[in-house]
Design an enzyme around this catalytic site. Structure first.
Site, PDB file in Angstrom:
ATOM      1  NE  ARG A   1       4.832  -9.954 -16.827  1.00 46.54           N
ATOM      2  CZ  ARG A   1       6.113 -10.148 -17.167  1.00 46.54           C
ATOM      3  NH1 ARG A   1       6.430 -10.507 -18.388  1.00 46.54           N
ATOM      4  NH2 ARG A   1       7.057  -9.979 -16.286  1.00 46.54           N
TER       5      ARG A   1
ATOM      6  NE  ARG B   1       1.017  -9.421 -10.231  1.00 46.67           N
ATOM      7  CZ  ARG B   1       2.270  -9.883 -10.139  1.00 46.67           C
ATOM      8  NH1 ARG B   1       2.705 -10.420  -9.038  1.00 46.67           N
ATOM      9  NH2 ARG B   1       3.078  -9.765 -11.169  1.00 46.67           N
TER      10      ARG B   1
ATOM     11  NE  ARG C   1      12.353 -11.171 -16.124  1.00 46.09           N
ATOM     12  CZ  ARG C   1      11.474 -10.815 -15.189  1.00 46.09           C
ATOM     13  NH1 ARG C   1      11.886 -10.384 -14.022  1.00 46.09           N
ATOM     14  NH2 ARG C   1      10.186 -10.865 -15.428  1.00 46.09           N
TER      15      ARG C   1
ATOM     16  CE  LYS D   1       7.145  -6.863  -8.041  1.00 47.92           C
ATOM     17  NZ  LYS D   1       7.115  -6.377  -9.432  1.00 47.92           N
TER      18      LYS D   1
ATOM     19  NE  ARG E   1       9.050 -14.588 -15.767  1.00 44.25           N
ATOM     20  CZ  ARG E   1       8.732 -13.746 -14.805  1.00 44.25           C
ATOM     21  NH1 ARG E   1       9.570 -13.524 -13.817  1.00 44.25           N
ATOM     22  NH2 ARG E   1       7.579 -13.114 -14.828  1.00 44.25           N
TER      23      ARG E   1
HETATM   24  P1  ADP Z   1       6.413  -9.835 -12.708  1.00 38.78           P
HETATM   25  O1  ADP Z   1       5.892  -9.016 -11.599  1.00 38.78           O
HETATM   26  O2  ADP Z   1       7.866  -9.610 -12.966  1.00 38.78           O
HETATM   27  O3  ADP Z   1       5.602  -9.753 -13.950  1.00 38.78           O
HETATM   28  P2  ADP Z   1       5.806 -12.298 -11.194  1.00 38.78           P
HETATM   29  O4  ADP Z   1       6.774 -13.414 -11.132  1.00 38.78           O
HETATM   30  O5  ADP Z   1       5.525 -11.554  -9.946  1.00 38.78           O
HETATM   31  O6  ADP Z   1       6.350 -11.373 -12.347  1.00 38.78           O
HETATM   32  O7  ADP Z   1       4.410 -12.819 -11.778  1.00 38.78           O
HETATM   33  C1  ADP Z   1       4.307 -13.527 -12.997  1.00 38.78           C
HETATM   34  C2  ADP Z   1       2.831 -13.853 -13.289  1.00 38.78           C
HETATM   35  O8  ADP Z   1       2.320 -14.705 -12.254  1.00 38.78           O
HETATM   36  C3  ADP Z   1       1.882 -12.665 -13.302  1.00 38.78           C
HETATM   37  O9  ADP Z   1       1.867 -12.001 -14.545  1.00 38.78           O
HETATM   38  C4  ADP Z   1       0.542 -13.340 -12.956  1.00 38.78           C
HETATM   39  O10 ADP Z   1       0.007 -14.006 -14.072  1.00 38.78           O
HETATM   40  C5  ADP Z   1       0.953 -14.387 -11.947  1.00 38.78           C
HETATM   41  N1  ADP Z   1       0.887 -13.875 -10.541  1.00 38.78           N
HETATM   42  C6  ADP Z   1       1.947 -13.705  -9.699  1.00 38.78           C
HETATM   43  N2  ADP Z   1       1.549 -13.206  -8.511  1.00 38.78           N
HETATM   44  C7  ADP Z   1       0.195 -13.039  -8.604  1.00 38.78           C
HETATM   45  C8  ADP Z   1      -0.804 -12.531  -7.724  1.00 38.78           C
HETATM   46  N3  ADP Z   1      -0.496 -12.076  -6.496  1.00 38.78           N
HETATM   47  N4  ADP Z   1      -2.076 -12.498  -8.170  1.00 38.78           N
HETATM   48  C9  ADP Z   1      -2.409 -12.944  -9.391  1.00 38.78           C
HETATM   49  N5  ADP Z   1      -1.532 -13.418 -10.280  1.00 38.78           N
HETATM   50  C10 ADP Z   1      -0.234 -13.480  -9.899  1.00 38.78           C
END
Ligand code: ADP
Length: 187
Positions: free
Chosen positions: A145, A89, A128, A15, A134
């Protein structure tokens, strides 16, 4: 003119990578709630300290916090031309976003769903982890996740299918090929 797009797909679907390219082309601002949270963690804000634990466990930060963060960001913009990456989400976030888009008079142009096999995303995330380090890219957190995605975020596919805005894109293969598919479907 205001315009919004949503990027959906499991963690590791690409994404972020595709969002950067599309934002350049369509003059949109990428709004990644994950990046916003990581910024809080780096700056050591109160929210950052709380969010780090949740993110490292692969769980979701509360809807209230996320929605407040997104609202504040939209309020700071003169023109709302946004690509949401990693938001919404949950169903509560999607409903809140509907209201926000009404309030800000920013129509939803489409919801792009990047489809990638679970095995492929797991391998991508592990790779990654080696490259970027990370702290939420370890095997246990990755598994969590994906579970959270399947349980809490995947139901949004039906939600947006119902609006006729959902556009499914095959996210497998080369970055440039996926980019071309997205361009093709958005027109
Ligand atoms: P990815 O989708 O690659 O796992 P993101 O950078 O989108 O990584 O998100 C990393 C973490 O940040 C998520 O696992 C969650 O803990 C938190 N997070 C990000 N966006 C949201 C959201 N919209 N609602 C709740 N938690 C979020």
């Amino acid at each position: 003119m205001n315009e919004t797009l949503i990027f959906m797909g499991p963690p590791g679907a690409g994404k972020g990578t595709q969002a950067v390219k599309l934002c350049e082309n369509r003059k949109l601002k990428q709004l990644s709630t994950g990046d916003m949270l990581r910024d809080h963690v780096r700056r050591g804000t109160e929210l950052g300290v709380q969010a780090k634990q949740i993110m490292d466990a692969g769980k979701l930060v509360s809807d209230e916090v996320i929605i407040g963060m997104v609202r504040a960001e939209l309020e700071s913009m003169e023109e709302v031309r946004v690509l949401f990456d990693g938001f919404p989400r949950t169903t509560a976030q999607a409903e809140a976003l509907d209201q926000l888009l009404q309030d800000f008079n920013a129509p939803l142009a489409g919801v792009v769903l990047l489809e990638v096999d679970e095995e492929v995303v797991t391998q991508r995330l592990l790779k990654r982890a080696e490259l970027e380090g990370r702290s939420d890219d370890n095997e246990q957190t990755i598994r969590n996740r994906l579970k959270v995605y399947n349980e809490q975020t995947a139901p949004l596919i039906g939600y947006y299918e119902g609006t006729g805005k959902l556009k499914k894109v095959d996210g497998m293969g080369e970055v440039a090929d996926v980019e071309a598919r997205i361009q093709g479907i958005l027109g």
